[in-house]
Design an enzyme around this catalytic site. Structure first.
Site, PDB file in Angstrom:
ATOM      1  N   GLU A  33       0.863  -1.194   0.000  1.00 24.99           N
ATOM      2  CA  GLU A  33       0.000   0.000   0.000  1.00 24.99           C
ATOM      3  C   GLU A  33       0.892   1.234   0.000  1.00 24.99           C
ATOM      4  O   GLU A  33       1.805   1.353   0.807  1.00 24.99           O
ATOM      5  CB  GLU A  33      -0.923  -0.002   1.224  1.00 24.99           C
ATOM      6  CG  GLU A  33      -1.763   1.257   1.411  1.00 24.99           C
ATOM      7  CD  GLU A  33      -2.579   1.647   0.177  1.00 24.99           C
ATOM      8  OE1 GLU A  33      -3.377   0.828  -0.297  1.00 24.99           O
ATOM      9  OE2 GLU A  33      -2.395   2.784  -0.332  1.00 24.99           O
ATOM     10  N   GLY A  38      -6.968   0.714   3.211  1.00 23.94           N
ATOM     11  CA  GLY A  38      -8.423   0.750   3.001  1.00 23.94           C
ATOM     12  C   GLY A  38      -8.817   1.514   1.760  1.00 23.94           C
ATOM     13  O   GLY A  38      -9.971   1.434   1.321  1.00 23.94           O
ATOM     14  N   GLY A  39      -7.886   2.299   1.195  1.00 19.57           N
ATOM     15  CA  GLY A  39      -8.147   2.969  -0.075  1.00 19.57           C
ATOM     16  C   GLY A  39      -9.275   3.985  -0.058  1.00 19.57           C
ATOM     17  O   GLY A  39      -9.574   4.605   0.977  1.00 19.57           O
ATOM     18  N   THR A  40      -9.912   4.126  -1.179  1.00 21.06           N
ATOM     19  CA  THR A  40     -10.905   5.192  -1.396  1.00 21.06           C
ATOM     20  C   THR A  40     -12.097   5.078  -0.455  1.00 21.06           C
ATOM     21  O   THR A  40     -12.471   6.049   0.212  1.00 21.06           O
ATOM     22  CB  THR A  40     -11.425   5.130  -2.849  1.00 21.06           C
ATOM     23  OG1 THR A  40     -10.308   5.083  -3.735  1.00 21.06           O
ATOM     24  CG2 THR A  40     -12.277   6.333  -3.179  1.00 21.06           C
ATOM     25  N   CYS A  41     -12.734   3.915  -0.432  1.00 24.28           N
ATOM     26  CA  CYS A  41     -13.969   3.753   0.335  1.00 24.28           C
ATOM     27  C   CYS A  41     -13.778   4.194   1.786  1.00 24.28           C
ATOM     28  O   CYS A  41     -14.557   4.973   2.325  1.00 24.28           O
ATOM     29  CB  CYS A  41     -14.431   2.288   0.272  1.00 24.28           C
ATOM     30  SG  CYS A  41     -15.829   1.950   1.334  1.00 24.28           S
ATOM     31  N   HIS A 439     -45.540  -4.231   8.631  1.00 24.91           N
ATOM     32  CA  HIS A 439     -46.201  -2.922   8.607  1.00 24.91           C
ATOM     33  C   HIS A 439     -45.771  -2.122   9.839  1.00 24.91           C
ATOM     34  O   HIS A 439     -45.691  -2.677  10.927  1.00 24.91           O
ATOM     35  CB  HIS A 439     -47.719  -3.091   8.654  1.00 24.91           C
ATOM     36  CG  HIS A 439     -48.435  -1.783   8.807  1.00 24.91           C
ATOM     37  ND1 HIS A 439     -48.553  -0.889   7.763  1.00 24.91           N
ATOM     38  CD2 HIS A 439     -49.012  -1.203   9.893  1.00 24.91           C
ATOM     39  CE1 HIS A 439     -49.198   0.183   8.194  1.00 24.91           C
ATOM     40  NE2 HIS A 439     -49.489   0.029   9.479  1.00 24.91           N
TER      41      HIS A 439
HETATM   42  C1  FAD Z   1     -16.795  10.475  -2.859  1.00 29.37           C
HETATM   43  C2  FAD Z   1     -17.011   9.008  -3.136  1.00 29.37           C
HETATM   44  C3  FAD Z   1     -18.060   8.365  -2.555  1.00 29.37           C
HETATM   45  C4  FAD Z   1     -18.279   7.002  -2.798  1.00 29.37           C
HETATM   46  N1  FAD Z   1     -19.345   6.399  -2.225  1.00 29.37           N
HETATM   47  C5  FAD Z   1     -19.570   5.101  -2.482  1.00 29.37           C
HETATM   48  C6  FAD Z   1     -20.669   4.429  -1.876  1.00 29.37           C
HETATM   49  O1  FAD Z   1     -21.443   5.021  -1.125  1.00 29.37           O
HETATM   50  N2  FAD Z   1     -20.834   3.115  -2.135  1.00 29.37           N
HETATM   51  C7  FAD Z   1     -19.992   2.424  -2.969  1.00 29.37           C
HETATM   52  O2  FAD Z   1     -20.195   1.230  -3.174  1.00 29.37           O
HETATM   53  N3  FAD Z   1     -18.940   3.045  -3.553  1.00 29.37           N
HETATM   54  C8  FAD Z   1     -18.712   4.343  -3.324  1.00 29.37           C
HETATM   55  N4  FAD Z   1     -17.632   4.947  -3.899  1.00 29.37           N
HETATM   56  C9  FAD Z   1     -16.724   4.149  -4.763  1.00 29.37           C
HETATM   57  C10 FAD Z   1     -15.788   3.310  -3.883  1.00 29.37           C
HETATM   58  O3  FAD Z   1     -15.115   4.136  -2.967  1.00 29.37           O
HETATM   59  C11 FAD Z   1     -14.785   2.512  -4.733  1.00 29.37           C
HETATM   60  O4  FAD Z   1     -15.474   1.886  -5.775  1.00 29.37           O
HETATM   61  C12 FAD Z   1     -14.128   1.478  -3.845  1.00 29.37           C
HETATM   62  O5  FAD Z   1     -13.307   2.120  -2.899  1.00 29.37           O
HETATM   63  C13 FAD Z   1     -13.368   0.393  -4.596  1.00 29.37           C
HETATM   64  O6  FAD Z   1     -12.054   0.710  -4.760  1.00 29.37           O
HETATM   65  P1  FAD Z   1     -10.942  -0.325  -5.142  1.00 29.37           P
HETATM   66  O7  FAD Z   1     -11.010  -1.566  -4.337  1.00 29.37           O
HETATM   67  O8  FAD Z   1     -10.926  -0.460  -6.584  1.00 29.37           O
HETATM   68  O9  FAD Z   1      -9.605   0.467  -4.731  1.00 29.37           O
HETATM   69  P2  FAD Z   1      -9.377   1.718  -3.815  1.00 29.37           P
HETATM   70  O10 FAD Z   1     -10.266   1.717  -2.647  1.00 29.37           O
HETATM   71  O11 FAD Z   1      -9.326   2.939  -4.637  1.00 29.37           O
HETATM   72  O12 FAD Z   1      -7.910   1.402  -3.249  1.00 29.37           O
HETATM   73  C14 FAD Z   1      -6.788   1.304  -4.050  1.00 29.37           C
HETATM   74  C15 FAD Z   1      -5.563   1.384  -3.159  1.00 29.37           C
HETATM   75  O13 FAD Z   1      -4.418   1.105  -3.927  1.00 29.37           O
HETATM   76  C16 FAD Z   1      -3.369   1.961  -3.522  1.00 29.37           C
HETATM   77  N5  FAD Z   1      -2.433   2.058  -4.644  1.00 29.37           N
HETATM   78  C17 FAD Z   1      -2.659   2.619  -5.863  1.00 29.37           C
HETATM   79  N6  FAD Z   1      -1.567   2.480  -6.650  1.00 29.37           N
HETATM   80  C18 FAD Z   1      -0.645   1.827  -5.926  1.00 29.37           C
HETATM   81  C19 FAD Z   1       0.682   1.396  -6.181  1.00 29.37           C
HETATM   82  N7  FAD Z   1       1.262   1.585  -7.367  1.00 29.37           N
HETATM   83  N8  FAD Z   1       1.358   0.780  -5.191  1.00 29.37           N
HETATM   84  C20 FAD Z   1       0.774   0.552  -3.988  1.00 29.37           C
HETATM   85  N9  FAD Z   1      -0.474   0.942  -3.684  1.00 29.37           N
HETATM   86  C21 FAD Z   1      -1.173   1.560  -4.645  1.00 29.37           C
HETATM   87  C22 FAD Z   1      -4.082   3.261  -3.208  1.00 29.37           C
HETATM   88  O14 FAD Z   1      -3.295   4.056  -2.338  1.00 29.37           O
HETATM   89  C23 FAD Z   1      -5.352   2.762  -2.537  1.00 29.37           C
HETATM   90  O15 FAD Z   1      -5.202   2.647  -1.149  1.00 29.37           O
HETATM   91  C24 FAD Z   1     -17.387   6.294  -3.652  1.00 29.37           C
HETATM   92  C25 FAD Z   1     -16.298   6.958  -4.240  1.00 29.37           C
HETATM   93  C26 FAD Z   1     -16.113   8.300  -3.996  1.00 29.37           C
HETATM   94  C27 FAD Z   1     -14.933   8.984  -4.632  1.00 29.37           C
END
Ligand code: FAD
Length: 457
Positions: A33, A38-41, A439
C-alpha cells in the site's frame, strides 16, 4: 529478491480479503500500500461521505423541529466537530484494516509505491519481489480535467475536501452526478450556498429522466442552485474565491464561488504501475482489460476493483475478490457477467437502483411492463414526514422476472435489495406479491406497486 506465492498491489476493497485468503491457505503473500490502508472507500469515499451525510441529515431534521413538535433554536453546524466525527469513523476502519493485515500469519505488509519490473516481479522501495500470481487492486482517483487556470486555483476533489473543517461560503460543484450531488446536499445542509454546474441537459444523466427530475426538484427545494447544459471550461482566481467559466446557451458564462469542488469522474491509478513492463493491456481510458474472471491478458496477473473498469463501487470490488477467490480456491467458476448492477445515491431521500433503467429496457426492444408509485402514498413515508420520490419497477412481460427498479424515497437504499434478491433467484415478481411484509414499512408497498404494472407507453 524475495519470493511469494502471491503479491497484492493496493489495499482497496478486494486486496486485503484476497491476501487474507492466501494467508489462511498457508501461502506466503505480500500486500503493498502506497498511501492509506483501506483505499478510497475507507478514507475519501463511501465511509467518510456517508458519515458526513449523517451529520447533514441530523442538522436538516433539527431545522425541521417545529414540524415534529420540538424546538431547537438556531441550528448551526460546527464543522470542526463534524470533521472530527468523520475522522473517527473513517479512522476506525483504516486502522482496523492495517491491524488486521499486520496480524495475519504468512502475510507481509509493505508500504510504498509498487511498480512492475516484469510480469512476475514488482519493485517496492528498491526491493524486488517475485510471485507467480499478482493481483492489482490500485483503484482510482478524482479526474482533474485540463483547462485554463486549473493550476492557478486551489480546487477541491473528493480527497482534499475531507480536510475541510470550516464552512465554505459558496461551494461551486462541477459535475452533477453521484459524487457531486451527495456533496451538494450535504454542504447545503451544513449551511453553505451551493451551485452545481452540469454540462449535460440533466443531473445524473445515466438515470431515467423522471429520476433526474425528481432529484433536481428536491435539491432545488433546499436552495441548491443548478446550472444545466453548462460546461465548465476555465477556472480563475478572484479576490474572494474562484471564478468558473462556462460554455452555455443560457445564463451568465461565469460564476464565482468561495470554493470549487471537481466531481467530474474517476481516473484509474494505472499510469504509474509499470504495466508496459509486465505487458498488461489497458483500454484507451487506462482501465486494465480483464476477462470474465478478472484475468488480464498476461497469465498470472489479475485486476480487481475500480481499476478494471468493470465496476465503480465498493460492492463490485469486493465481489471481484469473491469471484477471483472462488475461482482459485473453490473451483467455483464465478463470472463478472453473472452479477446484477446495483448501487445507491445517498442523497436524502436516497435512490436505490438495481438492474436496467427503463430507458435501457426500451432500447433493448423487449416486451416489458412498468409500474410507478409516488412515495406520498406510502404510509411509512408519510409518518416520517419524508414523502419525496417514487418507486418504479420494470418487469419482463413473458418471464415475469424483474428487469430493474429505481426506489427513490426514504429507505430506498435498503428496500431495493428485496427486488435484487428476487432477480438473483430468477423468480417471477409475483413472489413479492405473495410474501407477507412488515407494517408499517416502505417495503410493504412493493406488492402494491407491482399491482400497477402496465405495458410501456
Ligand atoms: C466520494 C465518493 C463516494 C463514494 N461512495 C460510495 C458508496 O457510497 N458506495 C460504494 O459502493 N462506492 C462508493 N464509492 C466508490 C468506492 O469508494 C470505490 O469503488 C471502492 O473504494 C473500490 O475501490 P478499489 O477496491 O478499486 O480500490 P481503492 O479503494 O481505490 O484502493 C486502491 C488502493 O491502492 C493503492 N495504490 C494505488 N496504486 C498503488 C501502487 N502503485 N502501489 C501501492 N499501492 C497503490 C491506493 O493508495 C489505494 O489505497 C465512492 C467513491 C467516492 C470517490
Amino acid at each position: 529478491m524475495r519470493h511469494f506465492d502471491a503479491i497484492v498491489i493496493g489495499t482497496g476493497q478486494a486486496g486485503p480479503s484476497l491476501a487474507a485468503r492466501f494467508a489462511a491457505a498457508g501461502m506466503a503473500v505480500a500486500i503493498i500500500e502506497r498511501h492509506k490502508f483501506g483505499g478510497t472507500c475507507v478514507n475519501t469515499g463511501c465511509i467518510p461521505t456517508k458519515t458526513l451525510v449523517a451529520s447533514a441529515y441530523a442538522a436538516h431534521v433539527a431545522r425541521r423541529g417545529t414540524e415534529y413538535g420540538f424546538v431547537t433554536g438556531d441550528v448551526r453546524v460546527d464543522m470542526k466537530r463534524v470533521k472530527a466525527r468523520k475522522d473517527a469513523v473513517s479512522g476506525r476502519s483504516n486502522k482496523g484494516i492495517e491491524e488486521w493485515l499486520r496480524g495475519l500469519k504468512n502475510c507481509t505488509v509493505l508500504q510504498g509505491h509498487a511498480r512492475f519490473q516484469s510480469s512476475h516481479t514488482v519493485v517496492v522501495n528498491d526491493e524486488v519481489l517475485q510471485a507467480d500470481q499478482i493481483f492489482i487492486n490500485v483503484g482510482g482517483r478524482a479526474t482533474v480535467p485540463a483547462m485554463p487556470g486549473i493550476h492557478d486555483v486551489p480546487f477541491l476533489t473528493n480527497s482534499s475536501i475531507m480536510d475541510i473543517d470550516f464552512l465554505p461560503e459558496h461551494l461551486v460543484i462541477v459535475g452533477g452526478s453521484y459524487v457531486g450531488l451527495e456533496f451538494a446536499q450535504m454542504y447545503r445542509r451544513f449551511g453553505s450556498e451551493v451551485t452545481i454546474i452540469e454540462m449535460g441537459p440533466r443531473l445524473i444523466g445515466r438515470e431515467d429522466e423522471d429520476v433526474s427530475q425528481s432529484v433536481r426538484e428536491f435539491l432545488e427545494l433546499e436552495g441548491i442552485q443548478i446550472r444545466l447544459n453548462a460546461k465548465c471550461i476555465s477556472l480563475a482566481k478572484r479576490e474572494r474565491g474562484i471564478a468558473v467559466g462556462m460554455e452555455c446557451d443560457e445564463g451568465p458564462p461565469d460564476l464565482s464561488g468561495s470554493h470549487v469542488l471537481l466531481a467530474v469522474g474517476r481516473t484509474p491509478n494505472t499510469n504509474d504501475l509499470g504495466l508496459d513492463r509486465a505487458g498488461v493491456a489497458t483500454d484507451q481510458r487506462g482501465y486494465i482489460v480483464v476477462d470474465d474472471q478478472l484475468q488480464t491478458n498476461v497469465p498470472g496477473i489479475w485486476a480487481l476493483g475500480d481499476c478494471n473498469g468493470r465496476g465503480a463501487f465498493t460492492h463490485t470490488s469486493y465481489n471481484d475478490y469473491e469471484i477471483v477467490a472462488d475461482n482459485l480456491f473453490n473451483a467455483d467458476h464465478r463470472r463478472v457477467s453473472d452479477r446484477i448492477q446495483t448501487y445507491a445515491l445517498y442523497t436524502d431521500p436516497p435512490l436505490g437502483r438495481c438492474g436496467m433503467t427503463d430507458a435501457e429496457i426500451r432500447k433493448s426492444g423487449r416486451a416489458a411492463l412498468v409500474a410507478k408509485y409516488p412515495m406520498i402514498r406510502v404510509s411509512r413515508a408519510f409518518e416520517k414526514g419524508e414523502t419525496q420520490g417514487f418507486m418504479k419497477i420494470c418487469v419482463d412481460t413473458e418471464t415475469k422476472q424483474i428487469l430493474g427498479a429505481a426506489i427513490l424515497g426514504t429507505g430506498g437504499d435498503e428496500v431495493v435489495h428485496i427486488l435484487l434478491d428476487v432477480m438473483y433467484a430468477k423468480a417471477p415478481y409475483t413472489v413479492v406479491q405473495r410474501a407477507m411484509h412488515i407494517h408499517p414499512t416502505v417495503a410493504e408497498y412493493l406488492p402494491t406497486v407491482l399491482s400497477k404494472l402496465e405495458p410501456f407507453a
